[in-house]
Design a protein around this motif. Structure first.
Motif, PDB file in Angstrom:
ATOM      1  N   LEU A 346       0.860  -1.182   0.000  1.00 12.87           N
ATOM      2  CA  LEU A 346       0.000   0.000   0.000  1.00 12.87           C
ATOM      3  C   LEU A 346       0.898   1.234   0.000  1.00 12.87           C
ATOM      4  O   LEU A 346       1.578   1.514   0.994  1.00 12.87           O
ATOM      5  N   PHE A 347       0.935   1.941  -1.127  1.00 14.71           N
ATOM      6  CA  PHE A 347       1.693   3.192  -1.199  1.00 14.71           C
ATOM      7  C   PHE A 347       0.805   4.315  -0.655  1.00 14.71           C
ATOM      8  O   PHE A 347      -0.359   4.440  -1.050  1.00 14.71           O
ATOM      9  N   VAL A 348       1.357   5.131   0.217  1.00 11.19           N
ATOM     10  CA  VAL A 348       0.586   6.199   0.854  1.00 11.19           C
ATOM     11  C   VAL A 348       1.195   7.547   0.496  1.00 11.19           C
ATOM     12  O   VAL A 348       2.371   7.803   0.772  1.00 11.19           O
ATOM     13  N   GLU A 349       0.385   8.404  -0.113  1.00  9.69           N
ATOM     14  CA  GLU A 349       0.784   9.776  -0.410  1.00  9.69           C
ATOM     15  C   GLU A 349       0.228  10.683   0.680  1.00  9.69           C
ATOM     16  O   GLU A 349      -0.971  10.681   0.943  1.00  9.69           O
ATOM     17  N   VAL A 350       1.093  11.462   1.311  1.00  4.90           N
ATOM     18  CA  VAL A 350       0.674  12.365   2.388  1.00  4.90           C
ATOM     19  C   VAL A 350       0.170  13.665   1.760  1.00  4.90           C
ATOM     20  O   VAL A 350       0.913  14.375   1.087  1.00  4.90           O
ATOM     21  N   ILE A 351      -1.112  13.973   1.990  1.00  7.39           N
ATOM     22  CA  ILE A 351      -1.703  15.208   1.481  1.00  7.39           C
ATOM     23  C   ILE A 351      -1.700  16.283   2.568  1.00  7.39           C
ATOM     24  O   ILE A 351      -1.323  17.426   2.328  1.00  7.39           O
ATOM     25  N   GLU A 352      -2.135  15.921   3.749  1.00 13.17           N
ATOM     26  CA  GLU A 352      -2.177  16.847   4.887  1.00 13.17           C
ATOM     27  C   GLU A 352      -1.598  16.124   6.097  1.00 13.17           C
ATOM     28  O   GLU A 352      -2.243  15.259   6.684  1.00 13.17           O
TER      29      GLU A 352
END
Length: 734
Positions: A346-352
């Protein structure tokens, strides 16, 4: 329906104890009283659509009180009204179109619920109900059953139901509608009620649908409150019990969030079931308890023989999410298969980031409960958290924005230039917003603050390689296909709509052979672009103040020629269904004017912003009528914008082998590869500069639509669409 069709089928809806029933082959059969009489005559037990009272009581009892006068529409043989009665809600009138069920329910509850009424009536024309006689109208699945599809007939039924509900409700009364919110139901429901000035709120009910025919369905409870005329539209929602009730900007965003929630929950259920193949290449948005979008989650199932981990959560470091390795399907595949080796990644992109801090541990802590909800427990318990080592542990973004400048313009109204610190020493982001739409960023630039010197007296270094929007990246990727740019020749570009100048600055910086004319209707924007966003005016870049339509017409009268024309102007009116460009740029006369202004190897690129598919289709058809071709991007990530590219008729010259048995081969496959190569080249350039790239991969290319007419491929000036048809391309601004 009087009888049973061979195509009718048994299905189960709601709790399994309700059993099965016959659903009509044509869903419009639900609108026939004969069908319901037959249905209820064949059933001796209650049928509960979308769960029972206990499953929805925590929400219903917030909005329905003992003092309320309650009308239940399409009550059927559900036990909902009786359960409410026993809970102290005594003032209940039930209506249903089936005389059979009304007679049965009257007899059933005559003694146990003596004050409860059952009346035969039609919800689309309630003859027995007086105006403004109820404080609550309760609907469990009736709207869903009667709105069979997206046809005009169903649309008219939706209008009638909402009008009747509005008629019988008192001011301040509530229409409580329990619904699956399917696509053909959601928009007619909320749009009709919004037009009648109802405040709109959405909840998700904790209803068990595991035994129904569609176990992935989410059951919503919409609460519409009748407001006095003239007030602003209020939309809010609580889609997760952990969240607070949050306000939504407008009706479009409200519908978008509902559909987004349905999509996320469906993907989450696939993950729970171990169906990783069904979610690969998709992404889930994760929101915190305040409904703030915090993360994007990209599931990937690597093809590995012997996995090192059962499951891995890879947190993408800040600023790296748009690079090739982490911003593309191919890049993530490379990382997952060559560097991680797990059954599921699971790749997680941090938005906030949590509390403004880009801390690996803080992100992991905030993600953990969400991942527990999304995954099978055995998989979650063995999950490892990873990153690539470049993750800053303590970098902090200063909360809030500094106001750099405020001003007002007769064209755009009041505006504000904001600035905030980014991770990294002396790195900042500067944005332009209009105060009438404060949540929409008009222009964005990244910069570094350095000590002033003779060469740089302002102490500001602008990053002119940064493009803030996917649609701008599509424009640049399209330009890279231009033959003159590929060959290093001089290229003349006309841009209508300068704005803050980020697109112009990128072209000026990266295309040294380009000469750019930028036209902007608002003189304040030209000054802002130069003073606050780093636009350079020199012999290769000029800015003209004026309206783009007269400018194009005057250029045609002067017999000017351009290699590329870019239309990036908006209407300044958010109420119009077509925001970009103004409709006047897209009529047949103006499109022909632009076709005449481009050189034989030239192109016209148009930024399109509309929420209506029929308008987007009209744009494509209008361009096709004039140019014989259109390259159209579909559904850019997190944006409503699309781009349309039209080539001059002489752009592709047919070769000697293109003619076969009197017919011309369609070269669309070759053309697709040609455009994809330009997009790949753009990605390669941006990756080298650590800039943001366009998403590519198998799913991205499905969003690139290329249409050519045969006469265009033959190099002819006229196309298959008759001249008389050109008048059909019109926009009705409502």
């Amino acid at each position: 329906m009087a009888g049973r069709s061979d195509k009718d089928r048994h299905v189960t809806l709601g709790a399994g104890k309700s059993g099965k029933f016959i659903i009509p082959a044509d869903p419009r059969g639900f609108q026939d009283p004969k069908y319901w009489n037959q249905f209820f005559a064949s059933r001796n037990t209650a049928f509960e659509w979308y769960g029972n009272f206990l499953e929805s009581a925590d929400i219903l009892c917030k909005y329905i009180k003992p003092k309320d006068n309650i009308l239940v529409i399409g009550s059927g043989n559900s036990e909902l009204s009786a359960d409410m009665y026993r809970a102290g809600l005594k003032n209940i009138t039930n209506i249903d179109i089936s005389q059979v069920v009304i007679d049965r329910m009257t007899k059933k509850y005559r003694e146990s619920c003596p004050d409860m009424k059952f009346i035969t009536d039609d919800v689309t024309k309630m003859a027995t109900v007086s105006d403004e006689s109820y404080t609550v109208v309760l609907d469990k699945a009736t709207f869903d059953a009667l709105i069979a599809d997206d046809s005009a007939a169903s649309g008219e039924i939706a209008r009638k139901i909402c009008s009747e509900v509005d008629r019988v409700l008192k001011w301040g009364g509530r229409y409580v509608c329990i619904s699956l919110a399917q696509k053909h139901v959601l928009a007619p429901l909320v749009v009709n009620m919004a037009e009648k000035n109802y405040a709109i709120r959405a909840h998700v009910l904790n209803v068990d649908t595991s035994e129904s025919e569609r176990p992935n369905d989410i059951v919503f409870c919409f609460v519409f409150t009748k407001m006095k005329p003239g007030g602003a539209l209020i939309c809010d929602m609580q889609l997760n019990p952990r969240e607070k009730i949050t306000r939504v900007e407008d009706l479009h965003q409200f519908i978008k969030r509902i559909r987004e929630h349905q999509y996320i929950q469906t993907l989450a259920k696939f993950l729970k079931l171990g169906r990783y193949d069904a979610v690969e290449g998709e992404h889930l948005k994760i929101f915190n308890e305040k409904s703030i979008h915090c993360y994007n989650l990209y599931p990937f199932k690597p093809q590995v023989k012997k996995a090192q981990f059962t499951a891995a959560c890879f947190i993408i470091p800040p600023g790296r999410s748009k690079t090739f390795l982490y911003g593309t399907h191919e890049g993530r595949k490379e990382v997952a298969e060559q560097n991680i080796s797990a059954q599921l990644v699971l790749f997680v992109e941090v938005i906030e980031p949590p509390n403004g801090r880009f801390s690996f541990d803080a992100v992991k802590e905030q993600l953990t409960p969400h991942l527990r909800d999304l995954m099978p427990l055995k998989l979650f318990e063995k999950m490892v958290f990873l990153t690539d080592g470049a993750f800053p542990e303590s970098e902090k973004i200063v909360p809030g924005d500094e106001i750099v400048y405020e001003g007002s313009s007769p064209t755009t109204g009041e505006y504000r230039i904001l600035e905030r610190r980014l991770p990294g020493e002396n790195d900042f982001e500067r944005r332009l917003v209009f105060l009438d739409t404060p949540h929409v960023i008009q222009t964005e630039v990244r910069l570094k603050k350095v000590p002033p010197n003779n060469a740089n007296k302002t102490g500001v270094e602008f990053n002119r390689d940064y493009l803030p929007s996917d649609y701008q990246r599509c424009i640049i990727a399209s330009l890279i296909n231009h033959k003159k740019l590929r060959d290093g020749q001089k290229i003349k570009i006309l841009l209508i709509g300068l704005g803050g100048g980020s697109l112009t600055s990128f072209m000026h910086q990266n295309f040294p052979t380009a000469v750019i004319e930028a036209v902007e209707i608002d003189p304040a924007m030209v000054q802002i672009a130069i003073e606050f966003f780093g636009l350079i005016i020199d012999e290769r870049c000029g800015a003209h103040v004026g309206d783009g339509i007269p400018y194009l017409k005057e250029a045609a009268q002067r017999d000017d020629r351009y290699d590329a024309i870019i239309i990036d102007a908006d209407t300044k009116d958010s109420r119009l269904p077509l925001r970009c460009p103004p409709a006047a740029f897209l009529n047949q006369e103006m499109l022909r004017t632009m076709r005449g202004l481009v050189n034989p190897d030239g192109m016209v690129i148009i930024n399109i912003l509309t929420r209506k598919a029929e308008i987007a289709d009209a744009v494509k058809n209008g361009i096709l009528n004039v140019f014989g071709n259109v390259v159209y991007t579909l559904g850019l990530d997190d944006e409503l914008n699309s781009t349309a590219v039209a080539l001059h008729p002489s752009y592709f010259v047919p070769g000697p082998d293109d003619k076969l048995d009197g017919e011309y081969k369609m070269r669309s496959k070759d053309a697709l590869e040609y455009w994809k190569e330009g997009l790949r080249e753009f990605n390669r350039r941006m990756d080298e500069k650590d800039g943001e790239i366009l998403l590519d991969g198998s799913l991205w290319w499905k969003r690139l639509e290329i249409i050519f007419t045969i006469p265009f491929l033959m190099g002819k000036e006229e196309y298959a669409v008759p001249e008389s048809d050109s008048s059909s391309f019109k926009f009705k601004q409502d």
